[in-house]
Motif scaffolding. Structure first.
Motif, PDB file in Angstrom:
ATOM      1  N   PHE A  24     -13.883  42.122 -62.727  1.00 58.68           N
ATOM      2  CA  PHE A  24     -12.788  42.738 -62.354  1.00 58.68           C
ATOM      3  C   PHE A  24     -11.909  41.994 -61.130  1.00 58.68           C
ATOM      4  CE2 PHE A  24     -14.696  46.711 -64.254  1.00 58.68           C
ATOM      5  CZ  PHE A  24     -13.522  47.129 -64.737  1.00 58.68           C
ATOM      6  N   ALA A  25     -12.876  41.235 -60.411  1.00 61.54           N
ATOM      7  CA  ALA A  25     -12.235  40.388 -59.653  1.00 61.54           C
ATOM      8  C   ALA A  25     -11.408  39.272 -60.144  1.00 61.54           C
ATOM      9  CB  ALA A  25     -13.332  39.962 -58.375  1.00 61.54           C
ATOM     10  N   THR A  26     -11.829  38.659 -61.134  1.00 58.67           N
ATOM     11  CA  THR A  26     -11.152  37.533 -61.873  1.00 58.67           C
ATOM     12  C   THR A  26     -10.052  38.302 -62.465  1.00 58.67           C
ATOM     13  OG1 THR A  26     -12.577  37.754 -63.614  1.00 58.67           O
ATOM     14  CG2 THR A  26     -13.133  36.317 -62.212  1.00 58.67           C
ATOM     15  N   GLN A  27     -10.029  39.352 -62.865  1.00 62.88           N
ATOM     16  CA  GLN A  27      -8.799  39.925 -63.604  1.00 62.88           C
ATOM     17  C   GLN A  27      -7.695  40.278 -62.629  1.00 62.88           C
ATOM     18  OE1 GLN A  27      -8.386  40.714 -66.857  1.00 62.88           O
ATOM     19  NE2 GLN A  27     -10.067  39.436 -66.720  1.00 62.88           N
ATOM     20  N   VAL A  28      -8.120  40.689 -61.339  1.00 64.12           N
ATOM     21  CA  VAL A  28      -7.062  40.924 -60.205  1.00 64.12           C
ATOM     22  C   VAL A  28      -6.530  39.689 -59.798  1.00 64.12           C
ATOM     23  CG1 VAL A  28      -6.817  41.631 -57.769  1.00 64.12           C
ATOM     24  CG2 VAL A  28      -8.318  43.030 -59.500  1.00 64.12           C
ATOM     25  N   SER A  29      -7.398  38.542 -59.694  1.00 63.37           N
ATOM     26  CA  SER A  29      -6.900  37.306 -59.178  1.00 63.37           C
ATOM     27  C   SER A  29      -5.804  36.582 -60.324  1.00 63.37           C
ATOM     28  CB  SER A  29      -8.185  36.251 -58.863  1.00 63.37           C
ATOM     29  OG  SER A  29      -8.605  35.851 -60.217  1.00 63.37           O
ATOM     30  N   LEU A  30      -5.952  36.895 -61.654  1.00 58.55           N
ATOM     31  CA  LEU A  30      -5.195  36.360 -62.639  1.00 58.55           C
ATOM     32  C   LEU A  30      -4.002  37.172 -62.837  1.00 58.55           C
ATOM     33  CD1 LEU A  30      -8.101  35.365 -65.245  1.00 58.55           C
ATOM     34  CD2 LEU A  30      -6.671  34.087 -63.758  1.00 58.55           C
ATOM     35  N   MET A  31      -3.646  38.342 -62.313  1.00 56.76           N
ATOM     36  CA  MET A  31      -2.487  38.892 -62.435  1.00 56.76           C
ATOM     37  C   MET A  31      -1.506  38.229 -61.707  1.00 56.76           C
ATOM     38  SD  MET A  31      -3.742  42.708 -61.457  1.00 56.76           S
ATOM     39  CE  MET A  31      -2.248  43.534 -61.679  1.00 56.76           C
ATOM     40  N   VAL A  32      -0.169  38.301 -62.725  1.00 55.23           N
ATOM     41  CA  VAL A  32       0.658  37.450 -62.109  1.00 55.23           C
ATOM     42  C   VAL A  32       1.956  38.464 -62.003  1.00 55.23           C
ATOM     43  CG1 VAL A  32       0.058  35.238 -63.047  1.00 55.23           C
ATOM     44  CG2 VAL A  32       1.565  36.821 -64.601  1.00 55.23           C
ATOM     45  N   GLY A  33       3.278  37.962 -61.453  1.00 53.57           N
ATOM     46  CA  GLY A  33       4.453  38.618 -61.216  1.00 53.57           C
ATOM     47  C   GLY A  33       5.723  38.129 -62.082  1.00 53.57           C
ATOM     48  N   VAL A  34       6.007  38.942 -62.767  1.00 55.58           N
ATOM     49  CA  VAL A  34       6.998  38.174 -63.523  1.00 55.58           C
ATOM     50  C   VAL A  34       8.376  39.190 -63.423  1.00 55.58           C
ATOM     51  CG1 VAL A  34       8.053  37.952 -65.857  1.00 55.58           C
ATOM     52  CG2 VAL A  34       5.584  37.378 -65.377  1.00 55.58           C
ATOM     53  N   SER A  35       9.515  38.486 -63.020  1.00 54.06           N
ATOM     54  CA  SER A  35      10.719  39.310 -62.725  1.00 54.06           C
ATOM     55  C   SER A  35      11.502  39.396 -63.801  1.00 54.06           C
ATOM     56  CB  SER A  35      11.492  38.723 -61.419  1.00 54.06           C
ATOM     57  OG  SER A  35      11.888  37.482 -61.615  1.00 54.06           O
ATOM     58  N   ILE A  78      -5.442  47.710 -53.266  1.00 56.82           N
ATOM     59  CA  ILE A  78      -5.516  49.034 -53.806  1.00 56.82           C
ATOM     60  C   ILE A  78      -4.670  49.034 -55.144  1.00 56.82           C
ATOM     61  CG2 ILE A  78      -5.241  51.423 -53.847  1.00 56.82           C
ATOM     62  CD1 ILE A  78      -6.438  51.177 -51.009  1.00 56.82           C
ATOM     63  N   ARG A  79      -3.348  48.537 -54.983  1.00 49.81           N
ATOM     64  CA  ARG A  79      -2.176  48.822 -55.929  1.00 49.81           C
ATOM     65  C   ARG A  79      -2.692  47.800 -57.286  1.00 49.81           C
ATOM     66  NH1 ARG A  79       1.584  46.666 -53.261  1.00 49.81           N
ATOM     67  NH2 ARG A  79       2.511  48.657 -52.408  1.00 49.81           N
ATOM     68  N   SER A  80      -3.211  46.680 -57.026  1.00 50.90           N
ATOM     69  CA  SER A  80      -3.796  45.721 -57.927  1.00 50.90           C
ATOM     70  C   SER A  80      -4.776  46.139 -58.724  1.00 50.90           C
ATOM     71  CB  SER A  80      -4.190  44.385 -57.460  1.00 50.90           C
ATOM     72  OG  SER A  80      -2.926  43.753 -56.653  1.00 50.90           O
ATOM     73  N   ILE A  81      -5.769  46.939 -58.100  1.00 49.05           N
ATOM     74  CA  ILE A  81      -7.028  47.451 -58.644  1.00 49.05           C
ATOM     75  C   ILE A  81      -6.424  48.674 -59.533  1.00 49.05           C
ATOM     76  CG2 ILE A  81      -8.928  48.585 -58.462  1.00 49.05           C
ATOM     77  CD1 ILE A  81      -9.470  47.538 -55.892  1.00 49.05           C
ATOM     78  N   LEU A  82      -5.344  49.268 -59.152  1.00 49.07           N
ATOM     79  CA  LEU A  82      -5.090  50.683 -59.826  1.00 49.07           C
ATOM     80  C   LEU A  82      -4.102  50.027 -61.144  1.00 49.07           C
ATOM     81  CD1 LEU A  82      -3.517  53.068 -57.286  1.00 49.07           C
ATOM     82  CD2 LEU A  82      -5.843  53.075 -58.550  1.00 49.07           C
ATOM     83  N   LYS A  83      -3.647  48.920 -60.977  1.00 52.14           N
ATOM     84  CA  LYS A  83      -2.693  48.368 -62.171  1.00 52.14           C
ATOM     85  C   LYS A  83      -3.728  47.965 -62.923  1.00 52.14           C
ATOM     86  CE  LYS A  83       0.609  45.580 -61.782  1.00 52.14           C
ATOM     87  NZ  LYS A  83       1.558  44.347 -61.195  1.00 52.14           N
ATOM     88  N   ILE A  84      -5.005  47.256 -62.837  1.00 53.38           N
ATOM     89  CA  ILE A  84      -5.893  46.758 -63.808  1.00 53.38           C
ATOM     90  C   ILE A  84      -6.239  48.172 -64.526  1.00 53.38           C
ATOM     91  CG2 ILE A  84      -8.339  46.223 -64.117  1.00 53.38           C
ATOM     92  CD1 ILE A  84      -6.668  43.849 -63.368  1.00 53.38           C
TER      93      ILE A  84
END
Length: 251
Positions: free
Chosen positions: A238-249, A34-40
């Protein structure tokens, strides 16, 4: 070490200090999904925080002058390539809108269908215009002796204390600047959206007559087929957008 905040939001105090943003492809809980979808929807499609905000944060807060110049040059070069790509795609979308807008089926329909098409043409043209203007701006800034420094001045807002282990203040980018550099992509997506929505309204307008009655004929089969394909494609997109999200610190 602190997480890069979402665009336009502050740090979430509920997160532990020094935590990293999880890679979306490894999400295995409903909360993370849900958090990933909201970030989209909160900027991920246009200005994803992980690859725009965090990148600028890193180059602004680099302590090594040579590394900072290299990061700024890298950001500028990739931004120019991105704008060049958008400058090629946007005219193609504009051509699609203009050519399909000349169909007899559209000219004979209601004003709202034509309005959707014309709005899409406006978005596509402004996508080209914005990409061109920003490309010229980057080239003109780069021609200056202190071009890299001036470019960083355009991006930075001020120093802001972040939730980090050291508790030190860091330079943060201007939120509107981030959106400004992504505006050509935003206009392009809005143009594509107008084209798809316009086609959806067009095919269903042939099914739902002025009498508000639905006729189950070949037009209905066409509308159902088009809607099914469009819905499946949008879900996959939208599924591909969620899968391509990366985390950068950001350190």
């Amino acid at each position: 070490m602190a997480d890069a905040p979402l665009l336009g939001r502050g740090n979430d105090p509920s997160r532990s200090t020094g935590s990293r943003i999880k890679n979306a492809r490894n999400v295995d809980t409903n909360t993370s999904i849900i958090r990933s979808i909201l970030k989209i929807f909160s900027g991920g499609l246009i200005a994803p925080a992980d690859t725009t905000y965090a990148t600028i944060m890193i180059l602004l807060n680099s302590t090594n002058a040579e590394e900072q110049d290299n990061l700024t040059t890298q950001w500028r070069d990739h931004k120019l390539n991105e704008l060049s790509f958008i400058g090629v795609v946007s005219p193609l979308v504009a051509v699609c809108l203009v050519s399909t807008g000349a169909w007899d089926e559209i000219s004979g329909k209601g004003w709202y269908i034509r309005a959707i098409w014309y709005s899409g043409i406006v978005f596509a043209l402004f996508s080209v215009l914005t990409a061109t203007q920003q490309t010229l701006r980057l080239h003109r800034l780069s021609a200056h002796k202190d071009g890299l420094h001036l470019l960083r001045l355009c991006l930075v807002r001020d120093r802001k204390p972040l939730d980090s282990e050291e508790g030190e203040a860091k330079l943060v980018p201007k939120p509107f600047q981030i959106w400004s550099w992504q505006s050509s992509m935003m206009f392009l997506m809005m143009a594509v959206g107008c084209l798809l929505v316009g086609m959806l309204v067009l095919v269903w307008s042939a099914v739902i007559k002025e009498t508000k009655n639905v006729e189950y004929d070949e037009n209905f089969k066409l509308a159902m087929s088009f809607t099914t394909v469009l819905a499946a494609t949008v879900v996959y997109f939208f599924a591909t957008q969620v899968s391509l999200m990366v985390g950068v610190s950001v350190e």
